[in-house]
Design an enzyme around this catalytic site. Structure first.
Site, PDB file in Angstrom:
ATOM      1  N   GLY A  70       0.811  -1.218   0.000  1.00 19.57           N
ATOM      2  CA  GLY A  70       0.000   0.000   0.000  1.00 19.57           C
ATOM      3  C   GLY A  70       0.841   1.262   0.000  1.00 19.57           C
ATOM      4  O   GLY A  70       0.574   2.209  -0.751  1.00 19.57           O
ATOM      5  N   HIS A  98      19.856   0.245 -11.163  1.00 13.94           N
ATOM      6  CA  HIS A  98      19.187   0.220 -12.463  1.00 13.94           C
ATOM      7  C   HIS A  98      17.984   1.143 -12.567  1.00 13.94           C
ATOM      8  O   HIS A  98      17.679   1.620 -13.660  1.00 13.94           O
ATOM      9  CB  HIS A  98      18.736  -1.207 -12.800  1.00 13.94           C
ATOM     10  CG  HIS A  98      19.870  -2.161 -12.917  1.00 13.94           C
ATOM     11  ND1 HIS A  98      19.674  -3.471 -13.292  1.00 13.94           N
ATOM     12  CD2 HIS A  98      21.203  -2.036 -12.703  1.00 13.94           C
ATOM     13  CE1 HIS A  98      20.840  -4.097 -13.310  1.00 13.94           C
ATOM     14  NE2 HIS A  98      21.775  -3.245 -12.949  1.00 13.94           N
ATOM     15  N   ASN A  99      17.279   1.342 -11.471  1.00 14.20           N
ATOM     16  CA  ASN A  99      16.033   2.117 -11.518  1.00 14.20           C
ATOM     17  C   ASN A  99      16.128   3.482 -10.868  1.00 14.20           C
ATOM     18  O   ASN A  99      15.162   4.237 -10.865  1.00 14.20           O
ATOM     19  CB  ASN A  99      14.891   1.336 -10.851  1.00 14.20           C
ATOM     20  CG  ASN A  99      14.754  -0.065 -11.388  1.00 14.20           C
ATOM     21  OD1 ASN A  99      14.864  -1.026 -10.647  1.00 14.20           O
ATOM     22  ND2 ASN A  99      14.533  -0.192 -12.689  1.00 14.20           N
ATOM     23  N   ARG A 132      22.754   2.747 -20.024  1.00 16.31           N
ATOM     24  CA  ARG A 132      21.529   2.265 -20.673  1.00 16.31           C
ATOM     25  C   ARG A 132      20.309   2.415 -19.758  1.00 16.31           C
ATOM     26  O   ARG A 132      19.186   2.555 -20.227  1.00 16.31           O
ATOM     27  CB  ARG A 132      21.684   0.811 -21.118  1.00 16.31           C
ATOM     28  CG  ARG A 132      21.758  -0.194 -19.983  1.00 16.31           C
ATOM     29  CD  ARG A 132      22.030  -1.612 -20.502  1.00 16.31           C
ATOM     30  NE  ARG A 132      21.847  -2.608 -19.496  1.00 16.31           N
ATOM     31  CZ  ARG A 132      22.752  -2.969 -18.587  1.00 16.31           C
ATOM     32  NH1 ARG A 132      23.926  -2.365 -18.561  1.00 16.31           N
ATOM     33  NH2 ARG A 132      22.491  -3.909 -17.709  1.00 16.31           N
ATOM     34  N   HIS A 133      20.552   2.409 -18.444  1.00 17.50           N
ATOM     35  CA  HIS A 133      19.449   2.542 -17.490  1.00 17.50           C
ATOM     36  C   HIS A 133      18.885   3.965 -17.485  1.00 17.50           C
ATOM     37  O   HIS A 133      17.691   4.151 -17.267  1.00 17.50           O
ATOM     38  CB  HIS A 133      19.906   2.150 -16.086  1.00 17.50           C
ATOM     39  CG  HIS A 133      20.518   0.798 -16.022  1.00 17.50           C
ATOM     40  ND1 HIS A 133      19.805  -0.354 -16.270  1.00 17.50           N
ATOM     41  CD2 HIS A 133      21.784   0.410 -15.762  1.00 17.50           C
ATOM     42  CE1 HIS A 133      20.600  -1.401 -16.156  1.00 17.50           C
ATOM     43  NE2 HIS A 133      21.810  -0.968 -15.847  1.00 17.50           N
TER      44      HIS A 133
END
Length: 148
Positions: A70, A98-99, A132-133
């Site tokens: 939540g 990566h994010n 690339r990320h």
């Protein structure tokens, strides 16, 4: 690094344990609650933290509820937030690298304080790899900018 942290009633004990981890790492923090065991609504805690992180008042945010689900859903409604639900060290590492996540969410009813502490240490210690990320994050940001 400045960390914002919050929980609902289902995550107060784990939140308190994670505050100790943040202190041990030498980072400053602000506890946005909740500090009760009575039922509360998780968006009332997740959204203010997400807004503060998105505004740049805090570098990162950590949320805890019973499952983490939540809180992560609520936080991700705030423009500029990338909040990952994590319950293992590998995901914590990958989501920073990566994010470029600026928030994580965890569930007190899902993991214990030892593992949660390892996750926080890992996540706070990692950096975004870019490359690339970065292109992928840019696509998300572009979508967010044109659809909200």
């Amino acid at each position: 690094m400045k960390i914002a942290i919050a929980s609902d009633h289902g995550g107060t004990r784990l939140k308190d344990e994670l505050i100790n981890v943040i202190k041990d790492l030498g980072f400053s923090y602000e506890d946005f609650g909740c500090n009760c065991e009575g039922s509360v609504d998780y968006p009332d805690y997740a959204l203010p933290v997400a807004e503060k992180v998105a505004a740049g008042e805090f570098d990162r945010g950590i949320l805890v509820c019973g499952t983490g689900i939540g809180m992560s859903i609520a936080a991700n409604k705030v423009k500029g937030i990338r909040c990952a639900l994590v319950h293992d060290v590998f995901s914590a590492k990958a989501t920073r690298q990566h994010n470029d996540t600026n928030m994580i969410s965890m569930g007190e009813r899902v993991i214990g304080p030892g593992l949660a502490g390892e996750i926080v240490r890992t996540w706070l210690g990692e950096t975004f790899e870019g490359g690339r990320h970065a292109n992928r994050i840019d696509k998300i940001t572009s979508y967010e900018d044109t659809h909200r």
